[in-house]
Design an enzyme around this catalytic site. Structure first.
Site, PDB file in Angstrom:
ATOM      1  N   SER A 325       0.805  -1.232   0.000  1.00 47.13           N
ATOM      2  CA  SER A 325       0.000   0.000   0.000  1.00 47.13           C
ATOM      3  C   SER A 325       0.832   1.275   0.000  1.00 47.13           C
ATOM      4  O   SER A 325       0.297   2.354  -0.265  1.00 47.13           O
ATOM      5  CB  SER A 325      -0.936   0.005   1.210  1.00 47.13           C
ATOM      6  OG  SER A 325      -1.897  -1.024   1.087  1.00 47.13           O
ATOM      7  N   HIS A 368     -15.232   0.243   2.115  1.00 49.63           N
ATOM      8  CA  HIS A 368     -15.126   1.588   2.665  1.00 49.63           C
ATOM      9  C   HIS A 368     -16.221   2.527   2.158  1.00 49.63           C
ATOM     10  O   HIS A 368     -16.243   3.706   2.502  1.00 49.63           O
ATOM     11  CB  HIS A 368     -13.765   2.197   2.294  1.00 49.63           C
ATOM     12  CG  HIS A 368     -12.606   1.531   2.972  1.00 49.63           C
ATOM     13  ND1 HIS A 368     -11.928   0.461   2.411  1.00 49.63           N
ATOM     14  CD2 HIS A 368     -12.005   1.777   4.170  1.00 49.63           C
ATOM     15  CE1 HIS A 368     -10.951   0.087   3.219  1.00 49.63           C
ATOM     16  NE2 HIS A 368     -10.980   0.866   4.299  1.00 49.63           N
ATOM     17  N   CYS A 381      -7.834   2.238   0.988  1.00 50.00           N
ATOM     18  CA  CYS A 381      -8.900   1.479   0.342  1.00 50.00           C
ATOM     19  C   CYS A 381      -8.393   0.829  -0.955  1.00 50.00           C
ATOM     20  O   CYS A 381      -8.067   1.528  -1.927  1.00 50.00           O
ATOM     21  CB  CYS A 381     -10.077   2.412   0.029  1.00 50.00           C
ATOM     22  SG  CYS A 381     -11.396   1.616  -0.907  1.00 50.00           S
TER      23      CYS A 381
END
Length: 634
Positions: A325, A368, A381
């Site tokens: 991420s 989300h 997300c």
């Protein structure tokens, strides 16, 4: 007495033979006299010189190797005195017997005997070769006692490399070793032919080899018939190598190493986002470079090679990992720059996204909901970035990734650095012979799939975002100078002088805002509190991004069974990542953390990044110049 005819013939024959013999003798005597005249008169200078060369040897003296210091002037690599046994060859005569005798004294072993035989036979102009270094008093006494039976063997006082910080700085400093054939490529320095010479093998010792080696000196010695030195006639000292002042702050390096020592394997890089100075760079576990300086044994070498934690591997520049991420900032910036999304664009997340018959899951099972780019970075997300990657396309993502430092070796200069992989259409076609697929774009959007990067590249990416989009390059060298050379400390810099990466400043500001929200209210909001549970002081507020990189693909069955990371073997657990910069109001430092198989970025790597960055901001090493004064005084 009656004369006979045969007597006259015999007398004539005798006379002729006498004349011939006398003539031959005269020729031989003339030749001998001529040769003596040639040797003693005509070539007297030549043979006088040869005789002098047999009596006098000219030997090169290895120069003193330059010191390596941290930015405050603390020693990282120095020289210490070293008693060593040396031997000279007598043009190949008696070498085998000499080596056998030395083996009886020192218990050399077969490998050392083979090495010594080879070097003695290759030795030119009676240049001495090393028998054994770092002699103790008992070994010195034993050699002196046997000296009459060891022609050409003597004790010499030399220098060996010493690394005061040992394992702490091992991957940065590296170590020195015997000069190998490949080290001589492109170098014609005769001092490298000396058996006593040491050559940088890794780290800064290797990258700065030509400047810290110095220039050789020479000594004229008178020797007797067996090659033993009678007296020293003349000496010309060599020029010591240049000292090197590194950007590393040793005190911070110790702090970082202490902070990560509880974990089995990992790396931390701290970088000045304005100058590019590497303030700290830790890779664990490390190794003790002093074992190489004194001469590593086969057993020690095999233990280092066989260790599953790869202590010889500098993970900061050579370890490659999926960035997970932490790469989402690249995807977001690519989508914004290509106008695939706008700052206000909201994309849905229901917990997964389908592509054909394949489900691409978000880390949050229920999803989300609808998020914009700042919220998506803050909450990490996955579905937002799947869709943002699809809209931006692989070509734009790869371009932004390259501009932020991925897929290429940096300008750091250390040997062994990996370029990582910034995948693209052409990369996949060239490496795998297959076309790029939409699923590949989805995986790349969240830093998985073919993508991998080093901790150094993650620090560079973070620095370039934090400084507003300037192409800052990492740097390890503050200054290099010969001893007693005047040095002036550089003026502090507060603004980047590197070229612009030509990103829209508003888009870079959005990415930075997303990273601020990660710590303020997102996946790392627990890091608002310091290690003592107190709210981080306003002047030390920082921004960051968590990352958790899969080592193995999670199957649908494993998702349904709810298998946790703790239930997996260590080597199959996720890598934990965290990147951060601070202070948010006036960014100066960037930090990247990777803990191998640390399970979760926010829980494992995040607290380390927070503690390291807070310590760096409090110390503010960019303002320190005392190392220049200490270096100039050495």
């Amino acid at each position: 007495m009656r004369y006979r005819k045969g007597d006259g013939e015999r007398s004539g024959l005798f006379t002729r033979r006498s004349l011939l013999l006398g003539g031959a003798q005269a020729v031989l005597l003339s030749a001998l006299a001529g040769r003596l005249y040639q040797l003693q008169v005509i070539e007297t200078q030549r043979f006088s010189t040869l005789a002098e060369e047999n009596r006098i040897n000219l030997r090169l003296l290895p120069p003193s190797r330059g010191l390596i210091l941290d930015r405050s002037g603390q020693p990282l690599a120095v020289n210490r005195n070293n008693f060593r046994a040396m031997a000279t060859s007598d043009r190949g005569r008696g070498i085998d017997q000499l080596v056998e005798r030395l083996d009886q004294i020192f218990s050399l072993g077969e490998a050392e005997k083979t090495r010594l035989l080879r070097e003695l036979r290759r030795s030119r102009n009676a240049q001495p070769v090393v028998v054994r270094e770092n002699l103790g008093w008992e070994e010195v006494a034993r050699l002196e006692f046997n000296a009459p039976d060891l022609p050409g063997v003597f004790i010499d006082l030399g220098q060996t490399r010493d690394y005061p910080e040992g394992e702490l700085m091992s991957h940065i400093i590296g170590y020195t070793g015997r000069v190998a054939d490949e080290d001589l490529a492109g170098r014609d320095d005769p001092v490298l032919q000396l058996s006593t010479m040491r050559f940088g093998k890794k780290g800064v010792e290797r990258s700065l080899e030509d400047s810290i080696r110095g220039r050789a000196g020479a000594v004229q010695v008178e020797v007797n018939a067996v090659g033993r030195v009678v007296r020293e006639l003349d000496r010309t000292e060599g020029q010591p190598g240049s000292n090197a002042l590194l950007t590393i702050d040793l005190d911070l390096q110790r702090f970082v190493a202490e902070r990560v020592k509880e974990h089995q394997s990992g790396s931390v890089v701290v970088m000045d986002i304005i100058t590019g100075d590497i303030i700290a760079m830790v890779s664990t576990p490390g190794f003790d470079p002093n074992t190489f300086a004194r001469g590593i044994t086969q057993a020690e070498w095999r233990e280092l090679l066989d260790s599953p934690e790869r202590p010889l591997h500098n993970k900061a520049i050579a370890g490659v990992y999926p960035p997970g991420s932490t790469y989402k900032m690249v995807t977001a910036l690519a989508a914004l720059e290509s106008k695939a999304i706008e700052p206000w664009t909201r994309l849905p997340c229901a917990g997964h996204l389908e592509l054909g018959n394949i489900k691409f899951h978000c880390w949050l099972r229920g999803g989300h909901g609808s998020t914009n780019v700042v919220e998506a970075i803050a909450q990490s997300c996955d579905c937002f970035f799947y869709e943002a990657a699809r809209k931006a396309g692989i070509d734009r993502i790869a371009d932004v990734g390259n501009r932020l430092g991925f897929g290429r070796i940096s300008d750091l200069g250390l040997p062994g650095e990996s370029p990582g992989i910034q995948p693209s259409r052409s990369w996949k076609q060239e490496k795998l012979g297959k076309p790029w697929q939409h699923g590949d774009t989805f995986n790349l959007g969240i830093g998985q799939g073919f993508m991998n990067a080093t901790p150094m590249q993650l620090a560079i990416m973070t620095a370039r975002i934090a400084n507003g989009g300037y192409e800052v390059q990492p740097n390890l060298l503050l200054a290099s100078a010969t001893p007693r050379e005047e040095l002036a400390p550089p003026k502090p810099r507060d603004k980047p002088t590197a070229p612009s990466l030509r990103f829209n400043p508003q888009h870079v500001a959005l990415i930075r805002e997303g990273m601020i929200q990660v710590v303020a209210s997102g996946t790392a909001n627990h890091l608002r509190l310091d290690a003592k549970g107190k709210l981080v002081e306003p002047q030390f507020r920082f921004a960051g991004k968590t990352g958790t990189a899969q080592v193995k693909r999670i199957t649908e069955r494993e998702r349904d069974m709810g298998i946790t990371q703790d239930q997996l073997p260590w080597h199959l657990r996720h890598h934990a990542l965290f990147v951060c910069y601070g202070p948010v109001d006036n960014p100066r430092y960037a930090c990247s953390v990777i803990i191998e198989h640390g399970k979760a970025g926010g829980a494992t790597a995040g607290p380390i990044g927070r503690d390291v960055l807070l310590e760096v901001m409090k110390r503010d090493p960019s303002r320190r110049t005392d190392g220049f004064r200490k270096m100039a005084s050495r």
